[in-house]
Scaffold this motif. Structure first.
Motif, PDB file in Angstrom:
ATOM      1  N   GLY A  50      57.403   9.020  31.478  1.00 41.73           N
ATOM      2  CA  GLY A  50      58.174   7.996  30.780  1.00 41.73           C
ATOM      3  C   GLY A  50      57.443   7.466  29.560  1.00 41.73           C
ATOM      4  N   LEU A  51      56.140   7.278  29.691  1.00 43.84           N
ATOM      5  CA  LEU A  51      55.328   6.842  28.554  1.00 43.84           C
ATOM      6  C   LEU A  51      55.353   7.886  27.450  1.00 43.84           C
ATOM      7  N   ASN A  52      55.204   9.141  27.823  1.00 39.50           N
ATOM      8  CA  ASN A  52      55.241  10.220  26.843  1.00 39.50           C
ATOM      9  C   ASN A  52      56.591  10.276  26.133  1.00 39.50           C
ATOM     10  N   GLN A  53      57.665  10.063  26.880  1.00 41.25           N
ATOM     11  CA  GLN A  53      59.003  10.068  26.286  1.00 41.25           C
ATOM     12  C   GLN A  53      59.148   8.916  25.290  1.00 41.25           C
ATOM     13  N   ASN A  54      58.663   7.722  25.656  1.00 43.30           N
ATOM     14  CA  ASN A  54      58.727   6.580  24.739  1.00 43.30           C
ATOM     15  C   ASN A  54      57.935   6.844  23.463  1.00 43.30           C
ATOM     16  N   MET A  55      56.771   7.455  23.605  1.00 43.65           N
ATOM     17  CA  MET A  55      55.951   7.747  22.431  1.00 43.65           C
ATOM     18  C   MET A  55      56.620   8.793  21.541  1.00 43.65           C
ATOM     19  N   ASN A  56      57.271   9.785  22.141  1.00 48.63           N
ATOM     20  CA  ASN A  56      57.988  10.792  21.350  1.00 48.63           C
ATOM     21  C   ASN A  56      59.174  10.183  20.610  1.00 48.63           C
ATOM     22  N   VAL A  57      59.883   9.258  21.265  1.00 43.40           N
ATOM     23  CA  VAL A  57      61.025   8.599  20.622  1.00 43.40           C
ATOM     24  C   VAL A  57      60.563   7.808  19.409  1.00 43.40           C
ATOM     25  N   ILE A  58      59.489   7.039  19.561  1.00 45.13           N
ATOM     26  CA  ILE A  58      59.029   6.242  18.430  1.00 45.13           C
ATOM     27  C   ILE A  58      58.475   7.130  17.325  1.00 45.13           C
ATOM     28  N   ASP A  59      57.866   8.257  17.678  1.00 47.04           N
ATOM     29  CA  ASP A  59      57.378   9.188  16.665  1.00 47.04           C
ATOM     30  C   ASP A  59      58.544   9.760  15.864  1.00 47.04           C
ATOM     31  N   ASN A  60      59.605  10.147  16.558  1.00 42.92           N
ATOM     32  CA  ASN A  60      60.797  10.670  15.870  1.00 42.92           C
ATOM     33  C   ASN A  60      61.471   9.592  15.028  1.00 42.92           C
ATOM     34  N   ASP A  61      61.558   8.375  15.574  1.00 45.71           N
ATOM     35  CA  ASP A  61      62.170   7.277  14.817  1.00 45.71           C
ATOM     36  C   ASP A  61      61.376   6.965  13.546  1.00 45.71           C
ATOM     37  N   THR A  62      60.058   6.960  13.671  1.00 46.52           N
ATOM     38  CA  THR A  62      59.222   6.687  12.500  1.00 46.52           C
ATOM     39  C   THR A  62      59.412   7.758  11.433  1.00 46.52           C
ATOM     40  N   THR A  63      59.457   8.994  11.855  1.00 47.16           N
ATOM     41  CA  THR A  63      59.675  10.095  10.906  1.00 47.16           C
ATOM     42  C   THR A  63      61.030   9.964  10.226  1.00 47.16           C
ATOM     43  N   ARG A  64      62.051   9.591  10.991  1.00 47.86           N
ATOM     44  CA  ARG A  64      63.387   9.441  10.409  1.00 47.86           C
ATOM     45  C   ARG A  64      63.464   8.258   9.460  1.00 47.86           C
ATOM     46  N   VAL A  65      62.740   7.161   9.759  1.00 53.93           N
ATOM     47  CA  VAL A  65      62.740   6.007   8.852  1.00 53.93           C
ATOM     48  C   VAL A  65      62.049   6.377   7.550  1.00 53.93           C
TER      49      VAL A  65
END
Length: 109
Positions: A50-65
């Motif tokens: 779950g932690l890894n999934q949260n970190m991947n989501v924020i990494d993708n969101d940051t890249t998209r921003v």
């Protein structure tokens, strides 16, 4: 004869406690949908996933921003806060596990 009456008294007490728990609504081990039957390692693995999934989501969101594909900054900030809290929780659990390990290691038998 005393031991038999003592054992019977304990069994009666256990039955009374079970009846009281069921009348009050306290969940028992069998009512917990096998949550208590999982070993600690399984729960820990799920938490890390779950932690890894949260970190991947924020990494993708940051890249998209950064690329301009994401316009909802509030959603990104919420995801970032969730990831930060997940990471802080994981670090605290790790610290407690290491502390417990060191306590056990330093015990003298």
């Amino acid at each position: 004869m005393n031991n038999i009456s003592y054992i019977q008294g304990l069994m009666d007490y256990q039955n009374q406690v079970r009846e009281l728990q069921s009348s009050v609504g306290v969940p028992t081990i069998s009512d917990n949908n096998n949550q208590t039957e999982k070993p600690f390692g399984v729960h820990l693995g799920e938490a890390i996933a779950g932690l890894n999934q949260n970190m991947n989501v924020i990494d993708n969101d940051t890249t998209r921003v950064i690329s301009g594909d994401e316009n909802d900054l509030a959603k990104v900030m919420i995801n970032m806060t969730e990831a930060q809290l997940s990471l802080q929780t994981a670090v605290q659990v790790r610290n407690k596990c290491l502390e417990a390990y060191n306590d056990i290691k330093n015990m003298q038998f």
